[in-house]
Structure formats: structure tokens, C-alpha cells
Design an enzyme around this catalytic site. Structure first.
Site, mmCIF file in Angstrom:
data_model
loop_
_atom_site.group_PDB
_atom_site.id
_atom_site.type_symbol
_atom_site.label_atom_id
_atom_site.label_comp_id
_atom_site.label_asym_id
_atom_site.label_seq_id
_atom_site.Cartn_x
_atom_site.Cartn_y
_atom_site.Cartn_z
ATOM 1 C CG ASP A 43 -1.923 -1.079 1.267
ATOM 2 O OD1 ASP A 43 -2.306 -1.548 0.179
ATOM 3 O OD2 ASP A 43 -2.357 -1.466 2.362
ATOM 4 C CE1 TYR A 94 3.949 -6.930 3.893
ATOM 5 C CE2 TYR A 94 3.697 -9.311 4.016
ATOM 6 C CZ TYR A 94 3.642 -8.133 3.286
ATOM 7 O OH TYR A 94 3.287 -8.174 1.969
#
EC number: 5.4.99.12
Length: 257
Positions: A43, A94
Site C-alpha cells: 500500500d 512483515y
């Protein structure tokens, strides 16, 4: 023969990985040529240490980096077989970092444990136009740790869907604040409610690694440049944060007086 390139980038400089004129993918195409596949669509605001793109040609990494804009580095390359799919990784890792505002870390760990496993994560996914995207996936591990004034959440899974980590991060933090309970998250997993969970801010998220079980040829010059860039930016942000803290403390003293 296709080639897989390791890419690091500062996500705050681009409007996501793809789908926008100022996204990262057009810049990569200008340096690498046709892109046959990518690892993860990040994103706007999300940075990466080791995302990947696949192309049909092998170029010297020094040449590639000379064509890339500031804040992007190609630091590894590997030859892969025909038919290789960068979306099919063994695991993705992540890190999400958030300020610690007194959240109950043990409650957050309990909440994280609820989200580990193979589940329908519809409650934690922002659906794109493609309704065929599967909502069942596997999360191998979520670790929650407090380090000083920050909360670190490490996510390891087979594949994460759109906004999934940011929504899980929001839910875990909300549990630590007493807004939600672990039982609420369990219900959201067992009885999915799409759109039920907001997203945490994108800037706290970094894609650390995509594991394919293959060895990359590493271009150490690019790694050093990326390290220096991120360290300098961290120091600048750290100084800015200290100035803001000093301003807040000064205001607090004035209010006491």
C-alpha cells in the site's frame, strides 16, 4: 529465462506498488523492462526490504540502480524456471511498529494467538473488485514485543490479503487497549464480518522478506546504500520526534504553572 529481482524501497515516496502514475511499478519498468510478475502489492506508505519482481532479462544490478529513482534499490537477482510464480512463496514476513500508549502487551499476545492458523480472514481483508480472491489463508506466527515506547508485531504467513496485516494490527492494538477482547477476535474469525475491522496506518508496516527457498546473487553496494538511506532518515525522524516531545513537555509545564 525469467529472473527474479530483490527490491528494497521507501514506501513513503510512492503511491503504493502499482495502479497509480506515482506508484513504484512504472519506475521499475523503466529500469528493468517488462515485469512478468511481482511478489507483494504494498500500500501507499508501506516500505520493503525484500520485495521481488520478475522479468525476462538479466541486467547488471549497477545498471539497474542507475536507472531507479531515489529511495529504491535492486539488490539481488536469481534465475528461476519457466512458469515460476512470484505469488507462490513459502512464507512472507512483515513487521508492524506502533507507539506504546500503555496497551496491555499480554492481552495483545493472547489476541495475536487467536489470529494464527488457517482461517477465513474475511473480517480482516479489504475486498477489491475481484470477488474471486480467496479469503482463506495461513498465518504461521504473530509475535508481539514491547521495546521502550514502541510495540513491535511480527507477522509470518503463507500469503496476506489486501490490508490484512494492517487490520490485524489494529485489532491486536485495540485488544491491548481494552476496546476489544480476544473472544471478539475469535468470533470475527469464526463468523466473518467483512468490513468490521479498520486498518492501522500504513507507515508502520514494512515487508521484511519473501521466502522462496532460492539463493540470490547479492549486490552489496545497493544494500549499503539502502542501509545508509534508512539510517539517515531514521535519525532525522528521531530528532523530529525528540523536538515534538520537548514541545509537549514544555506545554505540560506551562499548564501546571
Amino acid at each position: 529465462m525469467p529472473y527474479l529481482y530483490r527490491i528494497a524501497y521507501d514506501g513513503t515516496l510512492f503511491y503504493g506498488f502499482t495502479g497509480h502514475p506515482n506508484s513504484l511499478e512504472p519506475k521499475l519498468r523503466a529500469a528493468l523492462g517488462e515485469i512478468l510478475g511481482r511478489g507483494s502489492r504494498t500500500d501507499p506508505g508501506v516500505s520493503a526490504v525484500a520485495n521481488v519482481v520478475m522479468t525476462s532479462q538479466r541486467l547488471h544490478l549497477g545498471y539497474v540502480n542507475s536507472k531507479l529513482p531515489r529511495g529504491v534499490w535492486a539488490w539481488g537477482v536469481a534465475e528461476v524456471p519457466e512458469g515460476f510464480n512470484p505469488r507462490r512463496a513459502k512464507a512472507r514476513r512483515y513487521l508492524y511498529v506502533a507507539p506504546h500508549w500503555g496497551e496491555d502487551v499480554e492481552a495483545m499476545r493472547e489476541a495475536a494467538a487467536v489470529l494464527v492458523g488457517t482461517h477465513d480472514y474475511s473480517s480482516f481483508i479489504k475486498r477489491r473488485g475481484d470477488k474471486a480472491t480467496p479469503t482463506v489463508t495461513t498465518v504461521y506466527k504473530i509475535e508481539v514485543e514491547q521495546r521502550g515506547g514502541l510495540i513491535y508485531m511480527m507477522f509470518v504467513g503463507r500469503g496476506f490479503r489486501n490490508k490484512m496485516i494492517r487490520k490485524m494490527s489494529w485489532a491486536i492494538l485495540a485488544t491491548g487497549r481494552g476496546v476489544l477482547k480476544a473472544s471478539d477476535l475469535r468470533e470475527l474469525v469464526e463468523r466473518p464480518r467483512p468490513g468490521a475491522v479498520p486498518s492501522a496506518p500504513a507507515e508502520g508496516l514494512v515487508l521484511l522478506d519473501i521466502d522462496y527457498g532460492i539463493e540470490f546473487e547479492v549486490y552489496h553496494t545497493a544494500l549499503r546504500e539502502a542501509y545508509t538511506y534508512f539510517l539517515r532518515k531514521y535519525r532525522a525522524v528521531e530528532a523530529h520526534a525528540a523536538a515534538l516531545k520537548a514541545a509537549g513537555e514544555a506545554l505540560a509545564r506551562l499548564d501546571v504553572v
